[in-house]
Write a protein that holds these residues in place. Structure first.
Motif, PDB file in Angstrom:
ATOM      1  N   GLY B 259       0.830  -1.213   0.000  1.00  0.00           N
ATOM      2  CA  GLY B 259       0.000   0.000   0.000  1.00  0.00           C
ATOM      3  C   GLY B 259       0.861   1.258   0.000  1.00  0.00           C
ATOM      4  O   GLY B 259       0.575   2.224  -0.712  1.00  0.00           O
ATOM      5  N   GLY B 260       1.922   1.247   0.799  1.00  0.00           N
ATOM      6  CA  GLY B 260       2.835   2.388   0.839  1.00  0.00           C
ATOM      7  C   GLY B 260       3.487   2.612  -0.513  1.00  0.00           C
ATOM      8  O   GLY B 260       3.628   3.740  -0.985  1.00  0.00           O
ATOM      9  N   ARG B 262       2.301   1.678  -3.466  1.00  0.00           N
ATOM     10  CA  ARG B 262       1.323   2.158  -4.453  1.00  0.00           C
ATOM     11  C   ARG B 262       1.059   3.644  -4.297  1.00  0.00           C
ATOM     12  O   ARG B 262       0.788   4.341  -5.267  1.00  0.00           O
ATOM     13  CB  ARG B 262       0.009   1.378  -4.351  1.00  0.00           C
ATOM     14  CG  ARG B 262       0.111   0.009  -4.946  1.00  0.00           C
ATOM     15  CD  ARG B 262      -1.193  -0.442  -5.572  1.00  0.00           C
ATOM     16  NE  ARG B 262      -1.499   0.252  -6.803  1.00  0.00           N
ATOM     17  CZ  ARG B 262      -1.008  -0.044  -8.000  1.00  0.00           C
ATOM     18  NH1 ARG B 262      -0.179  -1.037  -8.149  1.00  0.00           N
ATOM     19  NH2 ARG B 262      -1.356   0.644  -9.066  1.00  0.00           N
ATOM     20  N   ALA B 263       1.138   4.114  -3.051  1.00  0.00           N
ATOM     21  CA  ALA B 263       0.933   5.547  -2.833  1.00  0.00           C
ATOM     22  C   ALA B 263       2.163   6.357  -3.241  1.00  0.00           C
ATOM     23  O   ALA B 263       2.115   7.575  -3.276  1.00  0.00           O
ATOM     24  CB  ALA B 263       0.577   5.818  -1.375  1.00  0.00           C
ATOM     25  N   GLY B 264       3.289   5.676  -3.523  1.00  0.00           N
ATOM     26  CA  GLY B 264       4.429   6.386  -4.080  1.00  0.00           C
ATOM     27  C   GLY B 264       5.699   6.361  -3.259  1.00  0.00           C
ATOM     28  O   GLY B 264       6.720   6.865  -3.699  1.00  0.00           O
ATOM     29  N   ALA B 265       5.653   5.801  -2.050  1.00  0.00           N
ATOM     30  CA  ALA B 265       6.866   5.770  -1.224  1.00  0.00           C
ATOM     31  C   ALA B 265       7.682   4.524  -1.556  1.00  0.00           C
ATOM     32  O   ALA B 265       7.122   3.472  -1.818  1.00  0.00           O
ATOM     33  CB  ALA B 265       6.491   5.762   0.256  1.00  0.00           C
ATOM     34  N   ILE B 421       1.260   7.971  -9.718  1.00  0.00           N
ATOM     35  CA  ILE B 421       0.955   7.856  -8.296  1.00  0.00           C
ATOM     36  C   ILE B 421      -0.421   8.479  -8.031  1.00  0.00           C
ATOM     37  O   ILE B 421      -0.737   9.531  -8.593  1.00  0.00           O
ATOM     38  CB  ILE B 421       2.037   8.619  -7.493  1.00  0.00           C
ATOM     39  CG1 ILE B 421       3.426   8.058  -7.809  1.00  0.00           C
ATOM     40  CG2 ILE B 421       1.765   8.552  -6.002  1.00  0.00           C
ATOM     41  CD1 ILE B 421       3.598   6.606  -7.506  1.00  0.00           C
ATOM     42  N   PRO B 422      -1.253   7.852  -7.183  1.00  0.00           N
ATOM     43  CA  PRO B 422      -2.546   8.454  -6.838  1.00  0.00           C
ATOM     44  C   PRO B 422      -2.370   9.908  -6.404  1.00  0.00           C
ATOM     45  O   PRO B 422      -1.460  10.209  -5.626  1.00  0.00           O
ATOM     46  CB  PRO B 422      -3.031   7.588  -5.662  1.00  0.00           C
ATOM     47  CG  PRO B 422      -2.379   6.261  -5.877  1.00  0.00           C
ATOM     48  CD  PRO B 422      -1.046   6.561  -6.509  1.00  0.00           C
ATOM     49  N   GLY B 423      -3.212  10.754  -6.951  1.00  0.00           N
ATOM     50  CA  GLY B 423      -3.083  12.177  -6.674  1.00  0.00           C
ATOM     51  C   GLY B 423      -2.599  12.945  -7.886  1.00  0.00           C
ATOM     52  O   GLY B 423      -2.493  14.165  -7.847  1.00  0.00           O
TER      53      GLY B 423
END
Lengths: 311, 584
Positions: B259-260, B262-265, B421-423
């Protein structure tokens, strides 16, 4: 300013933006309660001021897992039972995202039950929608954790020996800070509750009654339903844990007798989320984890001082 | 061979054995000596034998040996457990005032020091191990002042009085031996140098590599011997804008890391033993959703709970093949503690460049061994970061289809697709563990299925061509005897060369840090008379791979459209294959 340009974008948002250009028509069975969840999200998200690209919807496996195929956001369809760890981590990595996790009662209360308890306990700032149809739908009608005692299926031909799991009470005991139950047959209430859940700071759990006309043969359509906030028969304080617990217990008891109670059950506004707790002790940086070094020009920190600690 | 001194402190778990040993190791490193440590320990908090062993030399040491020169024994069992390693010239430091009657073989030198009484004189019985360190200094001629800095580092947080008391305890031990024993005939001396060394173990090197590589999200669940990676990162990664999460189980840990990511980290998890079994569930999702993720497996003795505090390299097949279906992945096995650092950095770059799971397979031996290195071995200026095809808001538009949908799984020549990345405006897309089309929408279309499988494996082919998958080589390049090893055996093998040379045996050592993809060793094997594969497991998992690599090539018919073989189709393909060339 966020490195991600969709975040915090202020503009008018059209509901239709949430309908994807490909696969706009869901493949759920006619009369399925899942349509109700999709519709309420499409209404609630624009009302909450969220653009599709600042939303991440994370789903599990089951009919409910198709939700984000029909909702045009950043979507991640994970594996059975694991939507919550993925969702809460994405929120930790980028707190500016609106993160919504969704799955069925088997996914969330069965195989993913441990994650449900711990996500609630840690009060992660996400919304969790459980499509509760009291049955396994996609695998064609087996007994689920919320199936009533005595319910017959191909895997439990003599009737289930188990008392159904109590979703609301479990959620309260585990530590969720917003707990509600709504039903697909009550779209106005559903939209309002989903919106409140999205706007709530902390773990918001919505047990969403989604009738399964195909596999739950003795299925209730969850009508008539009663809104416990609007009915004169019920009077309790949603901010009072003890009163909420009593109301939840009654709600869970009477569901299997045919009385469908819905509404807000527990709201705790001032409880810090995991992220806030960690931020307060200096273990969660101000800048979103995901934003650090996003730009091409970002200067990566050379960690010289790490080595000094080993001399 | 290195002129070495072998020292150990042993007692019961809970006796402070570990920290005592670490203080001595740090003092030796401070004195410009090389150090290689090992631990005997059991999976319990109190009771049971445990020991911390140090091999030290002015030259580099990369292995343990079966010899013990000086032993601080807090229990009789410590002596008994080490009889094989002790020799006629060994000195054993013990406390004759304690209730146990030390039985020490006559040919060894018993050094009776009232550890507890002297510690009490210095301010408290708790410092008895420090008294023993002072005694050891005297026997080896190692200046007790070298302990001071290590004591300050260890006890500085508890106030200057505690530090001073400990320094005094060390001196009392040193003086007691000087006054009561004449041990010069044992011939121990500890030469010092002006060199500066850093002292760290494999797990610390992985943690340090992760931070240096820009890892900003770690999720884990405690398990021996992987936990110390998590403990290393906690309290350090925050200084670089990162965060460590302790999850409720390993299922959650790997999914949180996912999850981290996928959010970009940049994200990782680490585990061992049964933990990697649980995590296996998620390998396929990481691969099909094309999410970069580093998964470290610090191997321990299996199967099941096995021997949690003992060494084994038994997870190679798991790392290569774990998970149902076919999961494209990279498997990297660092061969030394410095390589734990560099291969971790490499793992993060490979994960993001190729958007695949990368397995970093280490082991218990490396995780608990502290070793000295010149600081240049970890030159942070050499760390490079490559985030691959991560697209920002400007680049995202290049990857939209005619209707404006982002092609997160675009079929490309190199197999690598863009990652939004989401966002990011215009980047919204689905991703799923289901087979999917370019847009991430589920599909069971046979052509799209084959396109996506091929594209994912094309990433591996691209990496094979573009990245370095070389082996490391030691010994005599022209020798007829070829030894092949993977993972942490490298150090012991390199030192074994010295022993073999004494016996007139020349060998070539190939140490392989890449298991998949891996170097083609067929020419090297062809050139050798004898080939031996060295690994810490019972069945020879890597040996199987090496044998496989040099076997006769067969022609292949594969089908992965989701539809089974049909008779007429098979007949046609067989005919076709019969006239085709055998692949190289």
């Amino acid at each position: 300013m966020s490195a991600f340009n969709a975040i915090g974008e202020e503009r008018e948002i059209d509901r239709d933006e949430y309908t994807p250009g490909v696969e706009p028509q869901p493949t759920w069975c006619p009369g399925c309660g899942d349509f109700g969840v999709l519709k309420s999200l499409k209404q609630a998200l624009p009302e909450a001021g969220k653009t599709p690209e600042e939303v991440l919807t994370v789903t599990g496996i089951g009919c409910s897992g198709k939700l984000n195929s029909y909702l045009d956001t950043y979507g991640f369809h994970t594996i059975h039972g694991r939507s919550l760890p993925v969702a809460r981590a994405a929120k930790l990595a980028n707190p500016e995202l609106e993160v919504i996790a969704a799955g069925g009662d088997g996914d969330g209360y069965g195989i993913g039950g441990n994650h449900f308890i711990h996500t609630a306990r840690e009060n992660h700032d996400i919304t969790y929608i459980v499509f509760n149809n009291e049955i396994f739908g996609l695998t064609k009608g087996q007994t689920s954790p919320t199936s009533p005692k005595g319910h017959k299926s191909k895997t439990q031909p003599s009737g289930s020996a188990k008392t159904p799991l109590r979703p609301l009470s479990t959620s309260l005991n585990a530590g969720a800070s917003y707990i509600a139950r709504t039903a697909a047959v009550n779209p106005n209430q559903a939209k309002e509750i989903i919106k409140e859940a999205i706007e709530h700071d902390g773990f918001a759990h919505v047990d969403f009654l989604t009738q399964c006309p195909t596999w739950n043969k003795d299925a209730r359509q969850y009508v008539p339903y009663v809104d416990v906030q609007e009915s004169d028969d019920y009077d309790f304080d949603v901010n009072d844990r003890a009163e909420a617990a009593e109301m939840m217990r009654e709600t869970e008891d009477v569901l299997n007798e045919g009385t469908v109670l819905t509404g807000r059950y527990y709201v705790e506004d001032d409880r810090p989320s995991y992220s806030q707790e960690k931020h307060a002790v200096g273990e969660m940086p101000d800048q979103p984890l995901a934003e650090r070094y996003f730009d091409d020009d970002a200067e990566w920190e050379r960690s010289y001082d790490l080595l000094e600690r080993h001399t | 061979m290195a002129e070495d001194l072998n020292w150990a402190v042993g007692g019961e778990a809970g006796d402070g054995i570990d920290s005592t040993g670490k203080i001595f190791a740090q003092a030796l490193a401070r004195a410009g000596r090389h150090v290689f440590t090992s631990k005997d320990f059991a999976s319990r908090i109190r009771g049971g034998y445990t020991a911390y062993k140090i091999r030290t030399s002015v030259e580099e040491v990369q292995s343990v040996v079966d010899r013990l020169d000086i032993l601080v024994a807090l229990t009789q069992r410590t002596i008994d457990e080490n009889l094989d390693e002790l020799h006629d010239g060994s000195a054993i430091i013990y406390d004759g005032e304690r209730s146990w009657e030390a039985e020490i073989p006559d040919e060894m030198t018993a050094v009776d020091v009232p550890l507890k009484s002297l510690a009490e004189d210095a301010g408290g019985a708790i410092m008895r191990n420090i008294v023993a360190l002072g005694a050891a200094c005297e026997i080896t001629g190692f200046d007790v002042e070298y302990l001071d800095e290590a004591l300050e580092k260890r006890f500085g947080g508890k106030g200057s009085q505690i530090v001073e008391n400990n320094k005094e305890a060390a001196r009392l031990g040193q003086e007691y031996v000087a006054e009561n024993y004449d041990l010069e005939h044992l011939g121990y001396s500890v030469e010092t140098t002006d060199n500066d060394y850093v002292l760290l173990n494999g797990n610390e090197a992985i943690g340090m590599g992760a931070i240096a590589a820009g890892c900003r999200f770690y999720a884990g669940y405690p398990i021996t011997p992987a936990t110390s990676i998590m403990e290393y990162l906690t309290g350090r990664i925050e200084d670089y804008g990162g965060h460590v999460v302790q999850a409720e189980d390993e299922l959650s840990a790997i999914n949180m890391a996912l999850g981290g990511a996928r959010a970009g980290a940049r994200a990782m998890t680490a585990t061992s033993g049964a933990g990697i079994d649980l995590m296996t569930e998620t390998f396929g999702l990481v691969a099909t959703s094309e999410t970069p993720l580093v998964i470290a497996d610090v191997q321990r003795s299996g199967p099941s709970t096995g021997m949690p505090t003992k060494q084994e390299q038994g997870d190679l097949n798991m790392a290569l093949y774990g998970g149902h279906g076919e999961v494209p992945r990279f498997v990297i096995t660092p061969t030394s503690i410095t390589e734990c650092f560099w291969k971790t950095v490499e793992a993060f770059n490979l994960a993001e460049k190729y958007q695949t799971p990368v397995f970093l397979v280490s082991d218990l031996a490396m995780s608990v061994t502290e070793q000295t290195f010149p600081p240049e071995a970890f030159d942070m200026d050499d760390v490079e970061i490559d985030r691959g095809k991560l697209v920002d808001d400007d680049e995202v538009d290049e990857w939209l289809d005619a209707q404006g949908h982002f092609r997160a799984h675009a079929v490309t020549d190199d197999g690598v697709s863009p990652r939004a990345i989401p966002g990011t405006v215009d980047g919204a897309h689905m991703s799923t563990g289901l087979e999917h089309d370019e847009l991430g929408r589920r599909t069971e279309d046979q052509d799209e299925r084959v396109q996506q499988v091929d594209k994912r494996y094309r990433k591996v082919e691209t990496a094979q061509e573009e990245e370095n998958w070389d082996y490391r080589e030691f010994g005599d390049e022209d020798a007829d005897n070829l030894i092949i090893s993977w993972g942490s055996n490298e150090g012991a093998l390199v030192e074994a060369l010295d022993y073999l040379k004494e016996d007139g045996i020349d060998v070539r050592v190939i140490s392989v840090p890449y298991i998949f993809p891996r170097p083609d060793l067929s020419e090297e094997i062809e050139a050798a008379d004898d080939v031996i594969v060295v690994e810490c497991n019972a069945t020879g998992q890597f040996a199987d791979l090496i044998e496989h690599d040099v076997l006769t090539r067969v022609k292949r018919i594969n089908k992965y459209t989701g539809v089974r073989f049909k008779a007429d189709e098979l007949a046609e393909q067989i005919t076709e294959q019969l006239s085709a060339e055998v692949p190289a």
